[in-house]
Design a protein around this motif. Structure first.
Motif, PDB file in Angstrom:
ATOM      1  N   LEU A 166       0.749  -1.183  -0.044  1.00  0.00           N
ATOM      2  CA  LEU A 166      -0.051   0.028   0.033  1.00  0.00           C
ATOM      3  C   LEU A 166       0.797   1.347   0.076  1.00  0.00           C
ATOM      4  N   THR A 167       1.916   1.251   0.701  1.00  0.00           N
ATOM      5  CA  THR A 167       2.706   2.577   0.833  1.00  0.00           C
ATOM      6  C   THR A 167       3.391   2.954  -0.730  1.00  0.00           C
ATOM      7  N   PRO A 168       3.852   1.841  -1.136  1.00  0.00           N
ATOM      8  CA  PRO A 168       4.621   2.161  -2.415  1.00  0.00           C
ATOM      9  C   PRO A 168       3.645   2.662  -3.394  1.00  0.00           C
ATOM     10  N   MET A 169       2.156   1.955  -3.270  1.00  0.00           N
ATOM     11  CA  MET A 169       1.139   2.366  -4.170  1.00  0.00           C
ATOM     12  C   MET A 169       0.920   3.812  -3.707  1.00  0.00           C
ATOM     13  N   LEU A 170       0.822   4.281  -2.794  1.00  0.00           N
ATOM     14  CA  LEU A 170       0.379   5.556  -2.322  1.00  0.00           C
ATOM     15  C   LEU A 170       1.372   6.715  -2.721  1.00  0.00           C
ATOM     16  N   GLN A 171       2.542   6.053  -2.601  1.00  0.00           N
ATOM     17  CA  GLN A 171       3.876   6.853  -2.935  1.00  0.00           C
ATOM     18  C   GLN A 171       3.744   7.478  -4.210  1.00  0.00           C
ATOM     19  N   PRO A 199       3.520  12.279  -3.387  1.00  0.00           N
ATOM     20  CA  PRO A 199       5.027  12.176  -3.224  1.00  0.00           C
ATOM     21  C   PRO A 199       5.575  12.297  -2.247  1.00  0.00           C
ATOM     22  N   GLY A 200       5.080  12.998  -1.185  1.00  0.00           N
ATOM     23  CA  GLY A 200       5.605  13.558   0.266  1.00  0.00           C
ATOM     24  C   GLY A 200       5.647  12.161   1.206  1.00  0.00           C
ATOM     25  N   LEU A 201       4.974  11.030   0.763  1.00  0.00           N
ATOM     26  CA  LEU A 201       4.800   9.961   1.800  1.00  0.00           C
ATOM     27  C   LEU A 201       5.899   9.502   2.321  1.00  0.00           C
ATOM     28  N   SER A 202       6.264   9.344   3.362  1.00  0.00           N
ATOM     29  CA  SER A 202       7.521   8.430   3.971  1.00  0.00           C
ATOM     30  C   SER A 202       7.162   7.300   3.843  1.00  0.00           C
ATOM     31  N   GLY A 203       8.497   6.382   3.658  1.00  0.00           N
ATOM     32  CA  GLY A 203       8.281   4.812   3.858  1.00  0.00           C
ATOM     33  C   GLY A 203       7.669   4.316   4.977  1.00  0.00           C
ATOM     34  N   PHE A 204       7.884   4.793   6.132  1.00  0.00           N
ATOM     35  CA  PHE A 204       7.076   4.642   7.171  1.00  0.00           C
ATOM     36  C   PHE A 204       6.050   5.522   7.392  1.00  0.00           C
ATOM     37  N   VAL A 258       0.919  -1.435  12.817  1.00  0.00           N
ATOM     38  CA  VAL A 258       1.537  -0.302  13.346  1.00  0.00           C
ATOM     39  C   VAL A 258       3.091  -0.455  13.333  1.00  0.00           C
ATOM     40  N   ALA A 259       3.377  -1.310  14.085  1.00  0.00           N
ATOM     41  CA  ALA A 259       4.699  -1.872  14.511  1.00  0.00           C
ATOM     42  C   ALA A 259       5.631  -1.939  13.222  1.00  0.00           C
ATOM     43  N   ILE A 260       4.932  -2.735  12.228  1.00  0.00           N
ATOM     44  CA  ILE A 260       5.629  -2.835  10.980  1.00  0.00           C
ATOM     45  C   ILE A 260       5.582  -1.417  10.064  1.00  0.00           C
ATOM     46  N   ALA A 261       4.371  -1.036   9.947  1.00  0.00           N
ATOM     47  CA  ALA A 261       4.396  -0.050   8.813  1.00  0.00           C
ATOM     48  C   ALA A 261       4.218   1.458   9.191  1.00  0.00           C
ATOM     49  N   GLY A 293       5.880   8.904   9.560  1.00  0.00           N
ATOM     50  CA  GLY A 293       5.850   7.806  10.283  1.00  0.00           C
ATOM     51  C   GLY A 293       5.957   8.255  11.712  1.00  0.00           C
ATOM     52  N   ALA A 294       5.308   7.331  12.608  1.00  0.00           N
ATOM     53  CA  ALA A 294       5.651   7.622  13.938  1.00  0.00           C
ATOM     54  C   ALA A 294       5.274   6.513  14.887  1.00  0.00           C
ATOM     55  N   ALA A 295       5.558   6.288  15.949  1.00  0.00           N
ATOM     56  CA  ALA A 295       5.533   5.190  16.951  1.00  0.00           C
ATOM     57  C   ALA A 295       4.290   5.623  17.627  1.00  0.00           C
ATOM     58  N   THR A 296       3.250   4.472  17.786  1.00  0.00           N
ATOM     59  CA  THR A 296       2.016   4.318  18.526  1.00  0.00           C
ATOM     60  C   THR A 296       2.664   3.767  19.814  1.00  0.00           C
ATOM     61  N   ILE A 297       1.466   3.896  20.841  1.00  0.00           N
ATOM     62  CA  ILE A 297       1.585   3.348  22.257  1.00  0.00           C
ATOM     63  C   ILE A 297       2.059   2.114  22.061  1.00  0.00           C
ATOM     64  N   THR A 298       1.460   1.199  21.176  1.00  0.00           N
ATOM     65  CA  THR A 298       1.373  -0.279  21.291  1.00  0.00           C
ATOM     66  C   THR A 298       2.654  -0.663  20.410  1.00  0.00           C
ATOM     67  N   ALA A 299       3.087   0.193  19.374  1.00  0.00           N
ATOM     68  CA  ALA A 299       4.387   0.120  18.662  1.00  0.00           C
ATOM     69  C   ALA A 299       5.354   0.111  19.638  1.00  0.00           C
TER      70      ALA A 299
END
Ligand SMILES: Nc1ncnc2c1ncn2[C@@H]1O[C@H](COP(=O)(O)OP(=O)(O)OP(=O)(O)O)[C@@H](O)[C@H]1O
Ligand SMILES: [Mg+2]
Lengths: 290, 317
Positions: B154-159, B163-168, B245-248, B262-268
């Motif tokens: 999904l991320t590569p597709m959205l990128q 254009p400004g979308l980070s890998g995470f 979220v931990a992965i992506a 990208g940003a860490a959530t509580i669970t991540a």
């Protein structure tokens, strides 16, 4: 068109009082009968209507008239098909798969068979009140306004005017005017049923169908609704199904008696109750049957 | 109750027909008591386990709050527990958690409601039975698969579109999580809609409503308590969901609500710390419990809101 309808009604009414089969083979006798005082216009006319729930043949060649601005009562034993007949008028059966009609319910003055019309169009013209009060989970005001909104009435003042008118018409205004925006579920059962009547009346339907509207209510609430129907008489065309023969005798102008899916008798209420033509009707109204 | 020697009552004739025998009533009372006790034990066990978890969370976060003032914990916008000058602004993690959950809901509410309306009001029974297994299939996909789907597909597709979308980023896991909670929210909403009595729908049709109007103005308001519960619980799931979220979404604590970063959530954060080997009793170790406590409170808050809404909109048919 109107004229021709009127003459037909005259014929009809003459036949009806003379024959247990309203549209039976007695047409030639029409001249022998005295003329009714004034011939009312027809709102609808059921002609040889058959209905099937799947494979079950529930209505068998039913014919009857619905006279404009009069109350027509449908009586008969439980399971004889009264509700089924009533629900043909607003095409309620179309909501469920497998149901089938044959025959005609002619709608006047435009003289169209409503069985062949779009069900939505039919329901925009014919209102219904059910046995069990079924207000929407909304405010009292919104319940009454629902039928107006779907017909494109949106102006606030017009809505208020019509809602008040309908609530007055259903004898609920005094009890509801201070709580219009409270939930309809805060009303008592009898009040909820009058709310449902107001909801059905608000869009000024051509015909108002009532399926045992008082059977879930106590005697006082029943009396209120009967009073209401007496007031509506002469302004609204009503078809009412009832189990209660006294009720039919009190509030209706015409009565149809059904037996096992057939319409056995139709005529002016007084005559049906005093001099029924069919022994079946006689048995039913004297309490020997059903 | 006077006891009757069992030999007096003919066992074959113990029944309620034609008046109950004393022994029959005694036996019934006994089994009623046994059933009540079993049910009580089950209920008590679940309450005890919940209380136990809360107890551990609170006990292990007390030492943390002895070192980090609550005001800093709630207002700081940095979360750097393993740095030399450690900062503990939990809102850093909360902001990412809420952003992902909000994106998930933006997907799940319209899609879930639409699906539920379709299944309950439009589809015939045959079609409904054909669609349901697919929903269950969607529900059965392991969350780790959803995580990699978000990261690698999904991320590569959205990128290519953004254009400004980070890998995470928070966007892709949010969207995927919306799809993940969709079967649950749709099927719970559908149950709520289908339990709306037919008489209420008929009232709508009798006024001349179209099918859609009946769904929108009669069925949904009548089923609102169940539908709200479905989405609140879906939201709870999204808040507590870890793998995706931990992965992506990355492991980088980052205050803000920008879905493109990208940003860490509580669970991540919790899973990241749990996988490293933190010295027992260190402040970083204790911060896991503090973060867990916050997660618990957020979930509790949602459930309370859901409970309140359910009561407010509870309908009596
Ligand atoms: N949805 C349905 N599917 C199949 N048969 C039905 C259905 N609804 C009613 N029937 C049958 O059709 C017959 C007529 O039913 P209907 O409800 O019209 O009777 P009714 O005269 O209104 O009775 P009551 O006075 O008890 O309301 C009954 O035999 C009934 O069992
Ligand atoms: Mg009935």
């Amino acid at each position: 068109m109107r004229n021709s309808t009127k003459t037909r009604v005259k014929l009809l009414m003459n036949e009806m009082t003379s024959s247990p089969h309203p549209f039976g083979a007695t047409r030639q006798r029409q001249d022998a009968q005295p003329e009714p005082v004034s011939a009312p216009a027809l709102r609808a006319e059921v002609r040889n209507l058959d209905f099937w729930y799947g494979a079950t043949h529930t209505l068998k060649s039913v014919s009857m008239a619905v006279v404009d601005c009069k109350v027509t009562a449908v009586i008969g034993a439980s399971g004889c098909g009264k509700s089924t007949l009533l629900r043909c008028f607003n095409r309620m059966h179309d909501l469920y798969p497998g149901n089938r009609y044959a025959g005609e319910i002619q709608l006047y003055p435009e003289d169209r068979n409503l069985i062949e019309m779009d069900p939505g169009m039919v329901r925009l013209r014919i209102g219904m009140v059910f046995q069990k009060p079924n207000p929407f989970p909304k405010s009292i005001f919104e319940n009454v306004a629902a039928g107006l909104r779907v017909r494109g009435v949106n102006g606030k003042s017009l809505l208020y005017e019509r809602v008040e008118q309908a609530l007055r018409g259903a004898a609920l205004w005094d009890e509801a005017k201070d709580r219009l925006h409270d939930s309809a579920y805060g009303l008592s059962g009898g009040q909820q049923q009058r709310l449902c009547i107001a909801r059905a009346l608000a869009p000024q339907p051509d015909i108002l169908l009532l399926d045992e509207p008082t059977s879930a209510l106590d005697p006082i609430a029943t009396a209120k609704i009967e009073d209401l129907l007496t007031v509506l008489r002469n302004t609204v065309t009503v078809v009412i199904v009832t189990h209660n023969m006294q009720q039919a005798a009190r509030i209706s102008d015409f009565t149809a008696y059904m037996h096992l899916g057939k319409l056995v008798e139709y005529g002016v209420t007084e005559k049906v109750f005093t001099t029924p033509q069919s022994p079946l009707t006689n048995d039913y109204i004297t309490g020997r049957f059903g | 109750m006077p006891s009757i020697p069992s030999s007096v009552v003919d066992a074959d004739n113990e029944c309620l027909i034609g008046g109950a025998s004393e022994a029959f009533l005694c036996r019934r009372a006994f089994w009623n008591r046994v059933a009540a006790w079993l049910l009580f034990t089950a209920a008590a066990a679940s309450v005890l386990v919940t209380l136990g978890i809360v107890y551990v969370l609170i006990r292990d976060s007390i030492p943390f709050f002895e070192q980090v003032p609550l005001s800093e914990f709630l207002t700081d916008t940095q979360w750097t527990p393993v740095f030399k000058n450690a900062r503990f602004g939990v809102m850093t993690l909360v902001s990412a958690t809420l952003t992902v959950a909000a994106i998930a809901l933006v997907v799940a509410i319209p899609a879930g409601l639409g699906l539920a309306i379709f299944l309950s009001e439009y589809a015939n029974p045959k079609l409904r039975e054909a669609v349901k297994p697919f929903l269950e299939l969607l529900e059965g996909v392991p969350t780790v698969v959803y995580g990699f789907f978000a990261l690698l597909f999904l991320t590569p597709m959205l990128q290519t579109v953004i254009p400004g979308l980070s890998g995470f980023n928070l966007l892709a896991p949010g969207l995927v999580m919306g799809i993940m909670i969709l079967p649950y929210t749709a099927s719970v909403s559908e149950d709520a809609m289908r339990s709306v009595p037919m008489g209420l729908r008929e009232a709508g049709y009798a006024l001349g409503f179209s099918r859609f109007r009946v769904a929108a103005q009669v069925v949904i308001p009548a089923a609102l308590s169940g539908i709200t519960a479905a989405f609140i619980l879906g939201m709870s799931r999204a808040v507590g969901e870890t793998m995706v979220v931990a992965i992506a979404a990355g492991q980088n604590p980052n205050f803000g609500f920008d879905p493109l970063e990208g940003a860490a959530t509580i669970t991540a954060y919790i899973v990241q710390m749990a996988m490293g080997d933190l010295p027992h009793g260190s402040i970083a170790y204790q911060s896991v419990f503090a973060a867990g406590l916050v997660l618990f409170l957020i979930t509790l808050l949602f459930n309370l809101i859901g409970f309140y809404l359910r009561r407010r909109f509870r309908e009596v048919y």
